[in-house]
Design a protein around this motif. Sequence first.
Motif, short mmCIF file in Angstrom:
data_model
loop_
_atom_site.label_atom_id
_atom_site.label_comp_id
_atom_site.label_asym_id
_atom_site.label_seq_id
_atom_site.Cartn_x
_atom_site.Cartn_y
_atom_site.Cartn_z
N CYS A 83 21.15 -5.78 3.15
CA CYS A 83 20.17 -6.58 2.43
C CYS A 83 19.79 -5.73 1.23
CB CYS A 83 18.97 -6.87 3.32
SG CYS A 83 17.62 -7.72 2.49
N SER A 84 20.16 -6.17 0.03
CA SER A 84 19.95 -5.30 -1.12
C SER A 84 19.34 -6.03 -2.30
CB SER A 84 21.27 -4.64 -1.53
OG SER A 84 22.23 -5.61 -1.86
N GLY A 85 18.94 -5.24 -3.29
CA GLY A 85 18.26 -5.79 -4.45
C GLY A 85 16.88 -6.27 -4.04
N LYS A 86 16.57 -7.48 -4.40
CA LYS A 86 15.30 -8.07 -3.98
C LYS A 86 15.53 -9.19 -2.96
CE LYS A 86 12.73 -6.72 -8.05
NZ LYS A 86 13.64 -5.74 -8.52
N SER A 87 16.74 -9.21 -2.42
CA SER A 87 17.11 -10.22 -1.43
C SER A 87 16.23 -10.06 -0.19
CB SER A 87 18.58 -10.06 -1.04
OG SER A 87 18.91 -10.95 -0.01
N LYS A 100 0.81 -1.22 0.00
CA LYS A 100 0.00 0.00 0.00
C LYS A 100 0.85 1.27 0.00
CE LYS A 100 -4.21 -1.84 1.95
NZ LYS A 100 -5.27 -1.62 2.91
N VAL A 101 2.13 1.14 0.34
CA VAL A 101 3.04 2.28 0.30
C VAL A 101 3.59 2.36 -1.12
CG1 VAL A 101 5.16 3.27 1.23
CG2 VAL A 101 3.61 2.03 2.74
N ASN A 102 3.30 3.46 -1.77
CA ASN A 102 3.56 3.62 -3.19
C ASN A 102 4.98 4.15 -3.46
OD1 ASN A 102 2.96 3.55 -5.88
ND2 ASN A 102 1.79 5.44 -5.89
N ILE A 103 5.98 3.28 -3.27
CA ILE A 103 7.37 3.65 -3.55
C ILE A 103 7.99 2.55 -4.42
CG2 ILE A 103 7.76 5.03 -1.47
CD1 ILE A 103 9.10 2.56 -0.20
N ASP A 104 9.07 2.90 -5.13
CA ASP A 104 9.78 1.93 -5.95
C ASP A 104 10.90 1.25 -5.17
OD1 ASP A 104 8.26 2.57 -8.25
OD2 ASP A 104 9.57 4.28 -8.65
N THR A 105 11.58 2.02 -4.32
CA THR A 105 12.76 1.53 -3.60
C THR A 105 12.63 1.82 -2.11
OG1 THR A 105 14.14 1.93 -5.54
CG2 THR A 105 15.28 1.65 -3.46
N GLU A 109 5.33 -6.66 -0.19
CA GLU A 109 5.78 -6.39 -1.56
C GLU A 109 7.16 -7.02 -1.76
OE1 GLU A 109 5.88 -6.14 -4.86
OE2 GLU A 109 4.36 -4.60 -4.56
N LYS A 110 7.14 -8.27 -2.19
CA LYS A 110 8.37 -9.03 -2.38
C LYS A 110 9.23 -8.45 -3.50
CE LYS A 110 10.09 -13.64 -3.15
NZ LYS A 110 9.81 -15.05 -3.04
N ALA A 111 8.61 -7.89 -4.52
CA ALA A 111 9.34 -7.41 -5.70
C ALA A 111 9.98 -6.04 -5.52
CB ALA A 111 8.40 -7.37 -6.91
N ARG A 112 9.72 -5.37 -4.41
CA ARG A 112 10.27 -4.02 -4.22
C ARG A 112 11.78 -4.06 -4.03
NH1 ARG A 112 6.80 -0.98 -0.47
NH2 ARG A 112 5.66 -0.74 -2.40
N GLU A 113 12.45 -3.20 -4.75
CA GLU A 113 13.90 -3.02 -4.60
C GLU A 113 14.17 -2.51 -3.18
OE1 GLU A 113 17.70 -3.24 -6.28
OE2 GLU A 113 15.83 -3.72 -7.28
N ARG A 114 15.20 -3.06 -2.55
CA ARG A 114 15.50 -2.63 -1.17
C ARG A 114 16.99 -2.48 -0.94
NH1 ARG A 114 12.53 -7.69 1.00
NH2 ARG A 114 11.46 -7.17 -0.89
N ASN A 115 17.31 -1.55 -0.08
CA ASN A 115 18.68 -1.32 0.38
C ASN A 115 18.59 -1.08 1.88
OD1 ASN A 115 20.43 -1.12 -2.13
ND2 ASN A 115 18.68 0.17 -2.63
#
Length: 114
Positions: free
Chosen positions: A102-106, A40-45, A80-86
């Motif tokens: 923990c980066s990428g989609k890891s 529900k949080v509308n962010i890409d990363t 949101e498993k597909a969200r890019e994360r750092n």
Amino acid sequence: FIDLAIGSVEKPSVGIEFKTSKSYYPEGVIYDYMKLLDKKVNIDTAVAIDIYYGRKSELTPEQLNSNIRDAQRRLGDRYEKARERNLWVIQMSEGTFSIFKCSGKSESFSEVQI
């Protein structure tokens, strides 16, 4: 409820949570991850930077991975498993530094060698 967003008001591209503390409080970390990984949080990363200083006991990747699993479990279908994360955790203790990421989609943390 995110600490900082970068991008347009309607659709920020990056959501950032920042924490600095002497204490490691898992519930606070889990809550931050839930905010960043909620569909529900509308962010890409998603970006989280947690800095702990003065701790006597050292954090481990297993403890940090437990936080992500708890956030996933609590979010359920909203995760949101597909969200890019750092996600970064920096620990300063008695003159030593430990850095975890923990980066990428890891979905897991690893220790960064410095």
